[in-house]
Design an enzyme around this catalytic site. Structure first.
Site, short mmCIF file in Angstrom:
data_model
loop_
_atom_site.label_atom_id
_atom_site.label_comp_id
_atom_site.label_asym_id
_atom_site.label_seq_id
_atom_site.Cartn_x
_atom_site.Cartn_y
_atom_site.Cartn_z
N ARG A 247 43.65 -104.96 -78.38
CA ARG A 247 44.03 -103.54 -78.38
C ARG A 247 43.06 -102.71 -77.56
NH1 ARG A 247 47.23 -101.10 -83.41
NH2 ARG A 247 48.24 -99.42 -82.29
N CYS A 248 42.93 -103.09 -76.31
CA CYS A 248 41.91 -102.46 -75.48
C CYS A 248 42.26 -102.72 -74.04
CB CYS A 248 40.57 -103.07 -75.87
SG CYS A 248 39.40 -103.31 -74.55
N GLU B 286 45.83 -97.77 -77.56
CA GLU B 286 44.56 -98.42 -77.87
C GLU B 286 43.41 -97.46 -78.13
OE1 GLU B 286 45.86 -102.15 -75.06
OE2 GLU B 286 44.71 -100.53 -74.23
N GLN C 291 53.71 -110.99 -74.03
CA GLN C 291 53.57 -109.58 -73.71
C GLN C 291 53.85 -109.33 -72.23
OE1 GLN C 291 49.81 -109.27 -76.71
NE2 GLN C 291 49.94 -107.57 -75.28
#
Ligand SMILES: Cc1cc2nc3c(=O)[nH]c(=O)nc-3n(C[C@H](O)[C@H](O)[C@H](O)COP(=O)(O)OP(=O)(O)OC[C@H]3O[C@@H](n4cnc5c(N)ncnc54)[C@H](O)[C@@H]3O)c2cc1C
Ligand code: FES
Ligand code: FES
Lengths: 160, 795, 292
Positions: B379-380, B749, B232
């Site tokens: 996802r945060c 998110e 990522q």
């Protein structure tokens, strides 16, 4: 051992170890990488292919089990440069994000509307419940399959 | 007349759609390859002479390694090498730095410290052979006592897990505080009521459908290292690789091709990448390593594992006046959290949430345990999820204790729209927000009052139904770089835009999509800013040789930072375009106007030069003294973060006999500022709501007393299918970010951050009249049944 | 994850299968749908020397009615039971259970016989077969046996089947009288094995009393359990809430669950009770409805 089968309309004869999983046969031996691997325990459906028209998990099939059978993978969906209705549906309805589950989802969706041309939302959700999507939350996958079903119906009506 | 306006409006709308600028739900440009099965993921990379690597992992959570015998494995034809920690140690590669400034074993040498830890790697001609051989690597272990909770870990006298670390005499990792203790103590001293909550946010895992992996290709002749990697953050990884492996950075090329999801899992550097790279270097052939699902779940970046307890002080008018939170994090055997280096508990201090709480104090401690390391933000944005969950659950408890409707409690305590920019007690400056409005939209969509009536009727009949509310505020889009960095690298991001002579453009970014649709969204920003149709803008990411340096995609930072960089670089080119236009019109630059891809001289709106004309001129007819070309690059360092928010409402029905919870409805009203591609935004929200649903009800990684991982495959690590997943109803409000060039805030998110509390609050709302105040996630049917049983409820 | 190496053969005739099994004994494994065996091979929990695929043997598939029995070929796929809608009214429990087994893709491959022979304590067909009083036809080179479901399941993944035997058919008696049944399953998500499940099958006599009752429990013991005391408490009774509640209580007592990540033993036992209670209500309603 030798195994002969048809894949995406072409007959193939391959020499494999019996323990070869069909997903590896397709990805490695045949070089078609649209069929994916997402788990080790037959739970995710990323490896879905159609076996004699029915969706199955190719990670849970041994290569010799293909003898004399017909396989369809995502690479076999579009015909003569024309997208299958299910592919159109996934694009039009934003039915994919990372695309990893997409080949499996499209094949399941295609088999589903072939067996049941007017599926309800529940029938679609039930029908794709062997396939995990980690990205989309399924809302648009349902719409994509509905989109394809409607397109097919329209097409049949047009022909008739 | 009327007809004309409609026609004109229709024409404008058609032009807008064709351009594909901001606000258009453009179908995705990247779809074509995926729907043909031509996505190109790391496991699809095949190089001549490529070898395959399989990792031998520890079956024990804590054990001393007495010896490794790889002779039987080496005897199998086709096995090239068995790499052990000892071998790596000879190359000073047995340990590597983590993103949090700790060290992590690449391959264990002295001890194994968690079940699944990397012990040896087998490299062979095929993956089948590698796996056969891996089963024959025999490791002699002397098992040690395993520590499986942070509470055990910090007890005096506990076995020291990191005994190899100089100066480490216990299992404590960090102590961190935020806010103002004295002011908070004072608030609690004058409180009319204090409401407390103790809760655990369990360990879960991002588990994208594609696992992690790489193909390392080191050319022994040129020294070039090309590493295809599920990353990522490819640029940051290149730099870290240079540091870890001592390779010259200019020789390293990281290619992060299509990613099958990430959700934070693909931010860290894992031992597998390092060994595959080292092996390729030593053997002189490309080496592929692809995790299987078990590898992924037991060893790579997990999330959460936070024990939180705290209280809110409330005055006589029902106003929150102070907040205290204590948290204890379980970081596993190595402190490998991916988060800004100054913030040991990430951005947890956003815990005051959407509420105007004048005093807050947060104390955080971390501990080593014999569990996998990671601590990524699933996802945060760096622990915002835990914070949001805690405050929204605590507000629910407060409402129950105050005997209020939870909506009332929230409305009474929201930061008011006119209070922005708002300085929070824990140190954030919120950019913009209108919380009451989002709440109202959500309540109207749901038909809240009707459902409360239904609930009352049901309750009278002994049926269990609940309505959950959560009004979250996130903080995303890090930097600014001065305050936020990863391993020292400042959190700016970049965009390079090249407009070719024919007016087509290529945009290169430092961020990296994992399914978020960057190839479409970012082209739309260019379309909006420069008037080049989105279809004419190619977006490139993920190849460090061919994109500008950036920190990557996680923490919802692509749009806030990469998106801003894109807008800024497009504006730079727009300005250069004015100079060229002035030259073409033989006018003064100050008199040139620009509107959606068209330049004209003030007062003559009909005589225009299009951006395409300008682009051509940039290479063919450039004024004296001006550099040719229409290209630019921007490194954007945001002045502040952005603060997306929303209100989520959930309705559940509970089966008393089995404890099963059925989500009947789920309303999500999100405010992420300006929406670039509403279709993609909604897709992101759907996905996040589903992951939030999974976390709330089924996703769990846990351990038995010996430290054996439960939840190590998809049989046990449960991911919702289409059948369980609720049907979501989405709404929106738009409160632009005042400091972002296009007013966008980031949305990837929000739904995972905001939704778990809404789901759990719904369950508690169904049960609170029985005296049930908390059930920790995942809220499984057996836990609900046990809670009901404890209150004497049965079918 | 990949299986260790093995030999593979797919004979076209049952005799060949039987002689291969006779020859290789414990070293051989029958391969039917592969939906349990292949996952085990991949995990290397099983390492047979040779797989004998019965996929090419004729006559092992299909559902037909004959001599007062519904006869299900051992290699009949789960999905074929799912779509055998003419079983409605006679064997509701089969129709209700089939769609709850694993997921649609596994059901396209997995077979009824494979599931029974695999004898996973959490496998659904075991409980169903106990409830309907099925018999299993098994063959070996030395002959054929017909084994009742009751007593067949001996422990986790252990049955009365010998290494040289193949199951060829499942026979379910169809009793005269009005029947009804259902299957209730607690699973954590689609594709999950049961945390608890209960199969219920009742036949009402012409007097309206319960003539036969079958109750099978899944995932609450070392193998599928036949709740015989509960069944006995029903037979001969006029259906009533009390009778049903008492039978359900007895069924709960017959469960021998173990605590695990899915819940405590008390929890599972109670869900078994709740399911049998709900299941009996449905089954009896259905049986009574048929008369109307
Ligand atoms: C993800 C997943 C979820 C599942 N969920 C469920 C579930 O919820 N409920 C459930 O009941 N099952 C479930 N299953 C198992 C599934 O139903 C299998 O299909 C079934 O258990 C085995 O059938 P099979 O035909 O695939 O057998 P195989 O896998 O081919 O064989 C299983 C075993 O039976 C033996 N065998 C097979 N056929 C015969 C025969 N005719 N004679 C003698 N021996 C034979 C084999 O030697 C082997 O030992 C699940 C499987 C998976 C992968
Ligand atoms: S790879 Fe997951 S089901 Fe086949
Ligand atoms: S689109 Fe990513 S898993 Fe479905």
């Amino acid at each position: 051992m030798k195994v002969t089968f048809e894949i995406n309309g072409a007959e193939k004869s391959v020499d494999v170890e019996p323990r070869t999983l069909v997903v590896d046969l397709i990805r490695t031996k045949l070089g078609m990488t649209g069929t994916h691997i997402g788990c080790d325990t037959s739970n995710c459906g990323a490896c879905t292919v159609l076996l004699d028209g029915r969706p199955v998990k190719s990670c849970t099939l041994l290569a010799p089990m293909l003898e004399g059978k017909t396989v369809t993978t995502v690479e076999g969906l579009a015909k003569g440069g024309k997208l299958d209705a299910i592919q159109e549906g996934f694009h039009a309805e934003h039915g994919l994000q990372c695309g990893f589950c997409t080949p499996g989802m499209m094949l399941v969706g295609k088999a589903l509307i072939e067996a049941n041309p007017h599926p309800t939302e529940d029938e679609i959700r039930w029908g794709i419940s062997g396939n995990i999507c980690r990205c989309t939350g399924y809302m648009n996958i349902v719409k994509a399959i509905q989109h394809a079903a409607a397109a097919k119906t329209a097409e049949t009506a047009g022909v008739a | 007349m009327a007809v004309d306006t409609t026609e004109a409006a229709a024409a404008t709308e058609a032009a807008r759609q064709a351009m594909g600028g901001i606000g258009v739900s453009l179908a995705r440009k990247e779809d074509a390859r995926f729907i043909h099965g031509q996505g190109h993921y790391v496991d699809d990379v095949v190089l001549p002479g490529m070898l395959h690597m399989v990792i031998v992992r520890s079956p024990h959570a804590h054990a001393r390694i007495k010896g490794i015998d790889s002779s039987a494995a080496m005897a199998i034809p086709g096995v090239i090498a068995v790499v052990t920690g000892e071998l790596l140690a000879q190359h000073k590669l047995a340990w590597m730095p983590t993103l949090s400034g700790d060290t992590q074993a690449v391959l264990a040498t002295d001890k194994v410290r968690f079940q699944g830890q990397e012990v040896a790697c087998v490299i062979a001609e095929t993956k089948y052979i590698a796996e056969d051989a891996a089963a024959l690597v025999s490791v002699d272990y002397e098992p040690l006592q395993a520590i499986t909770t942070p509470q055990q870990a910090i007890e005096p006298g506990a076995v020291v897990i990191r005994d190899e670390k100089e100066g480490q005499t216990d299992n404590k990792i960090y102590h961190w505080e935020a806010g103002d203790k004295d002011a908070t103590d004072a608030a609690f001293a004058r409180a009319a009521k204090v409401v407390s909550l103790e809760t655990f946010y369990p360990r879960c895992h991002p588990s994208p459908l594609e696992t992690c992996g790489c193909v390392a290709d080191l050319d022994p002749v040129t020294g070039n290292a090309t590493i295809y990697m599920t990353s990522q953050a490819p640029h940051a990884h290149r730099t870290l690789f240079a540091i870890v492996a001592g390779l010259p950075e200019e020789k390293i090329r990281i290619i992060s091709p299509d990613l099958g999801g990430g959700f934070g899992n693909k931010v860290p550097i894992y031992p597998g990448y390092v060994v595959a790279t080292a092996a390729s270097l030593l053997i002189g052939r490309p080496v592929k390593w692809i995790e299987d699902r078990t590898d992924n779940l037991i060893s790579t970046g997990f999330a959460r594992d936070y024990y939180m307890d705290g209280s809110v002080a409330i005055d006589e008018n029902g106003k929150f006046i102070g907040l205290r939170v204590n948290l204890l994090s379980d970081n596993g055997a190595f402190f490998a959290d991916a988060q800004p280096s100054k913030f040991k508990a990430g951005l947890f201090h956003i815990v005051t949430g959407s509420y105007d709480i004048p005093a807050a104090h947060i104390v955080a401690n971390g501990a080593y345990t014999n569990k996998a390391p990671g601590g990524v933000a699933y996802r945060c944005s760096f622990r915002v999820t835990e914070a949001s969950y805690f405050i929204e659950r605590l507000v629910e408890s407060a409402a129950v204790e105050l005997g209020q409707d939870p909506v009332t409690t929230r409305l009474n305590n929201f930061i008011q729209p006119e209070a922005f920019p708002y300085q929070s007690a824990s140190g954030f400056e919120y950019d913009s927000g209108d919380y009451p409005r989002a709440m109202k939209v959500a309540l109207d969509m749901l038909g809240y009052d009707e459902l409360r009536k239904e609930q009352a009727e049901k309750r009278a009949k002994g049926e269990l139904m609940g309505i959950g509310v959560a009004s979250f505020t996130e903080v995303v889009g890090a930097g600014k770089g001065k305050d936020y960095d990863i391993a020292g690298l400042r959190m700016f991001d970049s965009a390079e835009l090249r407009v070719h002579p024919t007016g087509k453009a290529i945009l290169k970014l430092g961020v990296k999509s994992q399914g978020q649709g960057h190839e479409t969204t970012f082209a739309q920003i260019v379309a909006e800013e420069l008037g080049i149709p989105a279809s004419d803008v190619e977006v490139r990411e993920g190849d460090t040789d061919n994109t500008p340096f950036g920190l990557g995609t996680y923490a919802s930072r692509s749009t806030p930072v990469g998106g801003a960089a894109t807008a800024v670089v497009a504006r730079k080119l727009r300005d250069k375009g004015k100079i060229i236009a002035a030259h073409l019109f033989e006018a003064d630059v100050a008199d040139i106007e620009f509107d959606h891809g068209k330049y004209n001289v003030k007062g003559s709106p009909d005589n225009v030069k299009t951006i395409q004309d300008i682009a051509f001129a940039a290479y063919t007819n450039i004024p004296d003294g001006i550099e040719a070309g229409l290209e630019g690059v921007t490194y954007y360092d945001p002045p502040n973060m952005t603060f997306p928010f929303g209100t989520y409402l959930v309705v559940v029905d509970i089966d008393k006999g089995t404890g099963q919870v059925k989500v009947r409805r789920m309303i999500a009203v999100d405010d992420c500022g300006v929406r670039i591609n509403p279709m993609i935004v909604e897709g992101q929200i759907h996905g996040g709501l589903t992951e939030g649903f999974g976390i709330a009800f089924m996703e769990l990684i846990t351990f038995d007393d010996e430290g054996n991982c439960i939840g190590s495959n998809f049989m046990d690590y449960l991911i919702p299918t289409a059948w369980e997943t609720p049907r979501f109803e989405l709404g929106e409000t738009v409160t632009p970010s005042p400091h972002h060039p296009i007013g966008a805030k980031g949305v990837g998110e929000s739904a995972t951050v905001g939704s778990p509390a809404a789901y759990v609050n719904a369950v508690i709302d169904a049960l609170s009249h029985l005296g049930i105040t908390n059930i920790d996630m995942p809220v499984t049917s057996d836990k609900v049944w046990a809670a009901l049983r404890s209150k004497g409820v049965t079918e | 994850m990949f299986p260790a190496a093995f030999d593979y053969t797919a004979p076209g005739a049952l005799d060949e299968v039987l002689s291969l099994l006779g020859q290789h004994g414990d070293d051989a494994k029958v391969l039917a749908g592969g939906q349990s065996l292949i996952p085990l091979l991949k995990l290397r929990f099983a390492a047979p020397v040779i797989l004998v695929d019965i996929g090419r043997v004729d006559g092992l598939e299909g559902i037909r009615r004959e001599n007062g029995h519904v006869r299900i070929g051992a290699r009949t796929r789960h999905r074929d039971v799912e779509s055998a809608s003419d079983l409605r009214g006679t064997l509701d429990v089969l129709l209700d259970a089939a769609p709850l087994i694993s997921d649609p893709l596994i059901r396209n491959m997995g077979t009824v016989g494979g599931s029974i022979c695999h004898a996973d304590p959490a496998g659904d067909w075991g409980a169903v077969m106990l409830a309907v009083g099925a018999e299993f036809v098994v063959k070996s080179a030395s002959g054929e046996r017909v084994v009742p479901a009751a007593g067949f399941f001996e422990g986790p993944f252990t049955t009365g089947l010998h290494a040289d035997e193949v199951m060829t058919e499942i026979r379910v008696p169809v009793e005269t009288g009005r029947s009804g049944g259902t299957y209730l399953k607690l699973e954590r998500k689609v594709g999950d094995f049961a945390s608890v499940a209960a199969a219920v099958h009742v036949v009402l006599g012409s007097d309206g009393r319960i003539a036969t009752a079958g109750i099978g429990l899944c995932a609450v013991g070392a193998h599928s359990i036949k709740a015989t005391a509960a069944e006995a408490a029903l037979v001969g009774q006029e259906p009533s809430d009390e009778v049903i509640a008492e039978a359900a209580r007895l069924a709960g007592e017959a469960a021998e669950p173990k605590a695990d990540i899915r819940g405590s033993a008390e929890y599972k036992r109670d869900v078994a009770r709740v399911f049998v209670q709900r299941g009996l209500h449905t089954a009896i309603d259905r049986a009574q409805g048929e008369a109307a």
